[in-house]
Design an enzyme around this catalytic site. Sequence first.
Site, short mmCIF file in Angstrom:
data_model
loop_
_atom_site.label_atom_id
_atom_site.label_comp_id
_atom_site.label_asym_id
_atom_site.label_seq_id
_atom_site.Cartn_x
_atom_site.Cartn_y
_atom_site.Cartn_z
N SER A 22 0.83 -1.21 0.00
CA SER A 22 0.00 0.00 0.00
C SER A 22 0.87 1.26 0.00
O SER A 22 0.36 2.37 0.15
CB SER A 22 -0.93 0.01 1.22
OG SER A 22 -0.19 -0.19 2.41
N HIS A 155 -39.06 24.88 -11.32
CA HIS A 155 -39.13 24.10 -12.58
C HIS A 155 -38.33 24.75 -13.71
O HIS A 155 -38.65 24.56 -14.88
CB HIS A 155 -40.58 23.89 -13.04
CG HIS A 155 -41.52 23.49 -11.96
ND1 HIS A 155 -41.77 22.18 -11.63
CD2 HIS A 155 -42.26 24.24 -11.09
CE1 HIS A 155 -42.63 22.13 -10.61
NE2 HIS A 155 -42.94 23.38 -10.26
N SER A 276 -12.33 26.95 -27.45
CA SER A 276 -12.53 25.74 -28.24
C SER A 276 -11.42 25.66 -29.28
O SER A 276 -10.93 26.68 -29.76
CB SER A 276 -13.89 25.82 -28.93
OG SER A 276 -13.90 25.02 -30.09
N LYS A 282 -16.06 30.58 -29.13
CA LYS A 282 -16.43 29.93 -27.88
C LYS A 282 -15.63 30.40 -26.68
O LYS A 282 -14.44 30.64 -26.77
CB LYS A 282 -16.24 28.40 -28.01
CG LYS A 282 -17.26 27.72 -28.90
CD LYS A 282 -18.67 27.75 -28.33
CE LYS A 282 -18.84 26.76 -27.20
NZ LYS A 282 -18.77 25.38 -27.63
N ASN A 284 -15.71 28.74 -22.91
CA ASN A 284 -16.38 27.64 -22.22
C ASN A 284 -16.18 27.67 -20.70
O ASN A 284 -15.10 27.97 -20.22
CB ASN A 284 -15.87 26.30 -22.75
CG ASN A 284 -16.24 26.09 -24.20
OD1 ASN A 284 -17.28 26.58 -24.66
ND2 ASN A 284 -15.40 25.39 -24.92
N GLU A 289 -18.03 22.92 -15.19
CA GLU A 289 -18.37 21.61 -15.78
C GLU A 289 -17.56 20.48 -15.14
O GLU A 289 -18.08 19.41 -14.85
CB GLU A 289 -18.12 21.63 -17.29
CG GLU A 289 -19.14 22.46 -18.06
CD GLU A 289 -18.78 22.57 -19.52
OE1 GLU A 289 -19.02 21.60 -20.24
OE2 GLU A 289 -18.24 23.61 -19.93
N TYR A 316 -9.75 -6.33 12.51
CA TYR A 316 -9.09 -5.86 11.29
C TYR A 316 -9.14 -6.92 10.19
O TYR A 316 -9.00 -8.11 10.42
CB TYR A 316 -7.62 -5.50 11.58
CG TYR A 316 -6.88 -5.04 10.33
CD1 TYR A 316 -6.97 -3.73 9.89
CD2 TYR A 316 -6.13 -5.95 9.56
CE1 TYR A 316 -6.33 -3.32 8.73
CE2 TYR A 316 -5.48 -5.54 8.41
CZ TYR A 316 -5.59 -4.23 7.99
OH TYR A 316 -4.96 -3.83 6.84
N GLN A 321 -7.49 -1.91 3.96
CA GLN A 321 -6.44 -1.13 3.30
C GLN A 321 -7.01 -0.32 2.14
O GLN A 321 -6.44 0.68 1.72
CB GLN A 321 -5.35 -2.10 2.81
CG GLN A 321 -4.20 -1.43 2.10
CD GLN A 321 -3.00 -2.37 1.96
OE1 GLN A 321 -2.32 -2.66 2.92
NE2 GLN A 321 -2.78 -2.86 0.75
N LYS A 324 -8.04 3.88 2.14
CA LYS A 324 -7.23 5.08 1.96
C LYS A 324 -7.37 5.73 0.58
O LYS A 324 -7.57 6.94 0.48
CB LYS A 324 -5.77 4.77 2.27
CG LYS A 324 -5.51 4.74 3.79
CD LYS A 324 -4.13 4.30 4.16
CE LYS A 324 -4.02 2.78 4.28
NZ LYS A 324 -5.06 2.10 5.05
N1 ARG Z 1 -1.26 -1.30 5.02
C1 ARG Z 1 -2.18 -1.79 6.01
C2 ARG Z 1 -3.49 -1.02 5.89
O1 ARG Z 1 -3.50 -0.01 5.26
C3 ARG Z 1 -1.60 -1.60 7.38
C4 ARG Z 1 -2.14 -2.54 8.41
C5 ARG Z 1 -1.61 -3.88 8.19
N2 ARG Z 1 -2.05 -4.79 9.20
C6 ARG Z 1 -1.99 -6.08 9.03
N3 ARG Z 1 -2.41 -6.81 10.01
N4 ARG Z 1 -1.63 -6.63 7.91
O2 ARG Z 1 -4.52 -1.39 6.39
#
Ligand code: ARG
Length: 434
Positions: A22, A155, A276, A282, A284, A289, A316, A321, A324
């Site tokens: 990640s 409307h 354009s 034009k 724009n 948009e 967990y 992951q 993010k």
């Molecule tokens: N890169 C992982 C995440 O974003 C970190 C946590 C990893 N934990 C684990 N038990 N593998 O969630």
Amino acid sequence: MKLWTGRFEKEIAKETNDFNSSISFDKRMYNEDIMGSMAHATMLVAQGIIDKADGAEILAGLEGILSDIDSGKLEIDPSAEDIHTFVEAELTKRIGDAGKKLHTGRSRNDQVALDIRLTLRKETEKVQVLLENLINTINKKADEHENTIMPGYTHLQRAQPITFKKHLGAYSEMFRRDLDRLNDAKKRMNFSPLGAGALAGTTYPTDRMLVAKALDFDGICENTLDAVSDRDFCIELANALSIIMMHLSRFSEEIILWCSWEFKFVELDDAYSTGSSIMPQKKNPDIPELVRGKSGRVFGDLLTLLTVMKGLPLAYNKDMQEDKEAIFDAFDTVEMCLTAFTPMLATMTVNKENMRNAAAKGFINATDCADYLTKKGLPFRDAYKATGELVALCIKTDQTLETLPLEKYREVCDLFDKDVYDAINLETCVKNRK
Ligand code: ARG
């Protein structure tokens, strides 16, 4: 080399590492990761879990890593598993055995839950500043147009006269609530998960409040499973961000319409417009948009987060992951949109005359005409009908209520007098409305 070697007899396959990693998107949390580690190490020393000398080495090592990443001297290894692994491995590389003590009483599960909270707190504050900026810009523009009359619509049909100030003021209220929503979500998010360990807490005599205070949290997540396994704060924030985008998108849609030759209520500054490649005439409205278009991304991010979380057993799971990229994209998109939208709005010029002319057509003072009769004693429904007949007459004879002669009014209803012209005057109509 992985942190978790020992149990394994083989090196990780490249495909596994590539798929699992990640680092490409969690490296942006390096500052928060290091801050969290510093607070954790300080607490370990304070509680006598590691000795002072090791603690001092860890803190100095982390500080060095932070400034080296900041300055570009240290490059974050793109093949590392994640930012937590990278920082810890780098620390041990720099200070040796003391570095191996940092992770005492901690898991990456509470670590990542901490990092993401710290990161999103910072991002939320950034969006709040941008929103405040936008609200100030709207209010300033609104104040310039206290007497600018325009048609109010329902409307998308001309309905009743309003001022441009009032129209803009509606958006100011919406963004004010958006600001509140972010505050609310931030308040609920601001509890420290650190000390929860992998899921069940730790056997060390840690002081969770000490860490929480050092990192400016309002308290700790009481339940350790909840601490590491919920991402409701990401979902709440994505929801607040989606609503911001929905509001921005509506505003954009109106600006796009107002820029058209059909409306010509406003003109965007050249610096905030595009041309354009084929049509020389034009100009724009690309910014509004794109804002309208990008709302789809943020709504998608919200749905991603809800879907990632919906079937996960406690605590967990690696699925998490995926939180993010979605929430970072939502923040980045909103920040980018607000950054472009606000100066575009600030420099937008308003064609008062066209707004006024549009308001003068379309019989938007018909309600006021009916109200005039009602105030002279006619039941509203009868007044409504009489006014309807007048409007029909005007349409047939190509006139407006303002130009229709008094005797025509009287033919429909003898309660009409000269003062009707004042009652249906657009300025009066706007002024008289509570
Ligand atoms: N890169 C992982 C995440 O974003 C970190 C946590 C990893 N934990 C684990 N038990 N593998 O969630």
